[in-house]
Design an enzyme around this catalytic site. Structure first.
Site, PDB file in Angstrom:
ATOM      1  N   GLN A  92       0.825  -1.029   0.035  1.00  0.00           N
ATOM      2  CA  GLN A  92       0.027  -0.002  -0.103  1.00  0.00           C
ATOM      3  C   GLN A  92       0.787   1.309  -0.143  1.00  0.00           C
ATOM      4  O   GLN A  92       1.953   1.392   0.326  1.00  0.00           O
ATOM      5  CB  GLN A  92      -0.963  -0.050   1.274  1.00  0.00           C
ATOM      6  CG  GLN A  92      -2.110  -1.255   1.048  1.00  0.00           C
ATOM      7  CD  GLN A  92      -3.144  -0.909   1.848  1.00  0.00           C
ATOM      8  OE1 GLN A  92      -3.625   0.323   2.084  1.00  0.00           O
ATOM      9  NE2 GLN A  92      -3.714  -2.044   2.680  1.00  0.00           N
TER      10      GLN A  92
ATOM     11  N   HIS B  69      -2.315  -4.732   9.115  1.00  0.00           N
ATOM     12  CA  HIS B  69      -1.329  -3.896   8.763  1.00  0.00           C
ATOM     13  C   HIS B  69      -0.790  -3.067   9.908  1.00  0.00           C
ATOM     14  O   HIS B  69      -1.117  -1.706   9.784  1.00  0.00           O
ATOM     15  CB  HIS B  69      -1.833  -3.132   7.533  1.00  0.00           C
ATOM     16  CG  HIS B  69      -1.827  -3.707   6.354  1.00  0.00           C
ATOM     17  ND1 HIS B  69      -0.744  -3.788   5.489  1.00  0.00           N
ATOM     18  CD2 HIS B  69      -2.894  -4.242   5.654  1.00  0.00           C
ATOM     19  CE1 HIS B  69      -1.249  -4.386   4.426  1.00  0.00           C
ATOM     20  NE2 HIS B  69      -2.513  -4.859   4.443  1.00  0.00           N
TER      21      HIS B  69
ATOM     22  N   ARG C 262       9.613 -13.270  22.843  1.00  0.00           N
ATOM     23  CA  ARG C 262       9.765 -12.001  23.944  1.00  0.00           C
ATOM     24  C   ARG C 262       9.035 -10.953  23.533  1.00  0.00           C
ATOM     25  O   ARG C 262       8.969 -10.053  24.276  1.00  0.00           O
ATOM     26  CB  ARG C 262      11.113 -11.664  24.180  1.00  0.00           C
ATOM     27  CG  ARG C 262      12.224 -12.670  25.134  1.00  0.00           C
ATOM     28  CD  ARG C 262      13.413 -11.991  25.525  1.00  0.00           C
ATOM     29  NE  ARG C 262      14.343 -11.968  24.617  1.00  0.00           N
ATOM     30  CZ  ARG C 262      15.186 -13.088  23.566  1.00  0.00           C
ATOM     31  NH1 ARG C 262      15.065 -14.053  24.327  1.00  0.00           N
ATOM     32  NH2 ARG C 262      15.685 -12.432  22.727  1.00  0.00           N
TER      33      ARG C 262
ATOM     34  N   ASP D 101      -7.513 -12.236  -0.926  1.00  0.00           N
ATOM     35  CA  ASP D 101      -6.656 -10.927  -1.046  1.00  0.00           C
ATOM     36  C   ASP D 101      -6.395 -10.841  -2.449  1.00  0.00           C
ATOM     37  O   ASP D 101      -5.287 -10.427  -2.939  1.00  0.00           O
ATOM     38  CB  ASP D 101      -5.279 -10.912   0.089  1.00  0.00           C
ATOM     39  CG  ASP D 101      -4.981  -9.443   0.025  1.00  0.00           C
ATOM     40  OD1 ASP D 101      -5.463  -8.742  -0.255  1.00  0.00           O
ATOM     41  OD2 ASP D 101      -3.725  -9.650   0.719  1.00  0.00           O
TER      42      ASP D 101
ATOM     43  N   LEU E 247       5.183  -9.180  -0.893  1.00  0.00           N
ATOM     44  CA  LEU E 247       4.364  -9.567  -1.625  1.00  0.00           C
ATOM     45  C   LEU E 247       3.100  -8.666  -1.562  1.00  0.00           C
ATOM     46  O   LEU E 247       2.923  -7.721  -0.636  1.00  0.00           O
ATOM     47  CB  LEU E 247       3.465 -10.690  -0.791  1.00  0.00           C
ATOM     48  CG  LEU E 247       4.293 -12.048  -0.366  1.00  0.00           C
ATOM     49  CD1 LEU E 247       3.803 -12.943   0.627  1.00  0.00           C
ATOM     50  CD2 LEU E 247       4.134 -12.857  -1.908  1.00  0.00           C
ATOM     51  N   ALA E 248       2.329  -8.661  -2.724  1.00  0.00           N
ATOM     52  CA  ALA E 248       1.462  -7.536  -2.892  1.00  0.00           C
ATOM     53  C   ALA E 248      -0.040  -8.254  -3.434  1.00  0.00           C
ATOM     54  O   ALA E 248      -0.347  -8.371  -4.733  1.00  0.00           O
ATOM     55  CB  ALA E 248       1.645  -6.702  -4.244  1.00  0.00           C
TER      56      ALA E 248
END
Length: 370
Positions: free
Chosen positions: A135, A188, A220, A266, A299-300
């Protein structure tokens, strides 16, 4: 109308039987063959797939357009392609956009009177710059309830869900979404465990494509991933086995149970097309061997279709469990209580599969469309 002599898959049982349809809805579902119905011997009936996170397919998308009219045209053309893959309900999904473009998209969905597109999913613009993925960070901004109200009104109340980063604002934003009847989804995001947990406990009911575009898990610093597994009512997963390793998908289902997993694609404009150069919003991407990447190698989105997602998940779990992840859970996650399963009173959105789980026929509101 009757569909008979077909293997019927429900979350609880698979049996050879008959589906009786009246007025676009399922009237009865029962075992046994009926004379006079459409004989679907050797076939399998599952509820229509529901994709609540999809950006595009077949050369059309919801992330870039020149006018409201083009956006609407894209919607109608994409519906035809989605149906071929067994998708009977989908939420057009935007990306982070300038204010005016976002409002234009919302106005367009408000004009659509088609229940297979009952609303829109806004993925952004209130997300993390650090985990923006593909984005455009130029248009990321702080959560703005007033802007969202403007979008909501423009859409005629059809914003179903929004993906946001909870660390960008306090709980007031979630309250604002809930007051409008919008389902908040955490994604996101660079949220730590405490912040993400508070968001889920305050009413965010879903995690957007878990493991992707979020603070990674560390023993952690468990972050949003452990918070999602513990507290999120629903969890999206892109089951192309590219975004998330096959064994990790299986592990997630084992840990959370199938009743919380929402299968999404997606998918982007390049889905169902050849490898090549494409765009996602304002971002240029390259698709090679089905994998979509930005020039930085991130990755898109995906080129996954829901029928492929169904088959992938069927390699991990029973069909009874898979129909929950591809139909029932997505419907429940965004309040679409009238669909998602083969039971009386639900919409007669039905997909007929062969023994290789390939789509052979699709019924939308009881009418054969493919």
């Amino acid at each position: 109308m009757k569909l008979t002599n077909v293997k019927i898959v429900t979350p609880y049982k698979t049996f050879l039987g008959t589906i009786e349809i009246e007025g676009g809805k399922i009237k009865r579902v029962y075992e046994g063959k009926e004379e006079g119905g459409e004989n679907l011997q050797g076939m399998m009936a599952v509820p229509g797939f529901i994709d609540i996170h999809t950006h595009g397919i077949g050369g059309f998308d919801f992330t870039s357009w020149d006018s409201k009219e083009e956006f609407i045209k894209n919607l109608l053309e994409m519906k035809k392609i989605y149906l071929k893959h067994g998708v009977t309900t989908f939420l057009p999904t935007t990306v982070t956009l300038p204010r005016e473009n976002l409002i234009e998209a919302c106005k367009a969905i408000g004009e659509i009177q088609d229940d297979s597109m009952p609303g829109i999913h806004l993925e952004g613009p209130y997300i993390s710059e650090k985990h923006a993925g593909a984005q455009d960070i130029r248009y990321i901004r702080k959560p703005d309830v007033e802007e969202l109200k403007e979008c909501f009104n423009a859409s005629k109340g059809k914003i179903k869900t929004i993906t946001f980063a909870p660390e960008k604002d306090d709980i007031n934003f979630i309250n604002g979404l809930l007051n409008l009847g919008i389902y908040p989804s955490v994604g996101h995001t660079d949220a730590n465990y405490e912040t993400a947990s508070k968001a889920f406990l305050a009413g965010a009911n879903r995690t957007t494509h878990i493991f992707n575009a979020m603070r990674p898990f560390h023993h952690r610093d468990p972050g949003v991933i452990l918070a999602s597994i513990r507290f999120s009512k629903y969890i999206e997963i892109i089951s192309d086995f590219i975004h998330v390793d096959r064994d990790v998908v299986e592990f997630l289902i084992d840990v959370t149970g199938v009743n919380r997993i929402v299968a999404v694609t997606d998918s982007i404009i390049a889905t169902d097309l050849r490898d090549g150069e494409y765009t996602l919003g304002k971002t240029k991407i390259t698709v090679k061997e089905g994998k979509a990447l930005t020039k930085e190698g991130r990755l898109a989105g995906s080129t996954l279709t829901m029928d492929k997602a169904f088959r992938n998940l069927a390699s991990l779990r029973s069909l009874n469990e898979v129909v929950m992840m591809t139909s029932e859970n997505p419907a429940m996650a965004v309040g679409l209580n009238d669909r998602g399963s083969l039971e009386p009173g639900k919409k007669a959105d039905i997909v007929i599969l062969d023994d290789e789980l390939k789509v052979k026929k699709v019924y939308l509101n009881g009418e054969e469309y493919f």
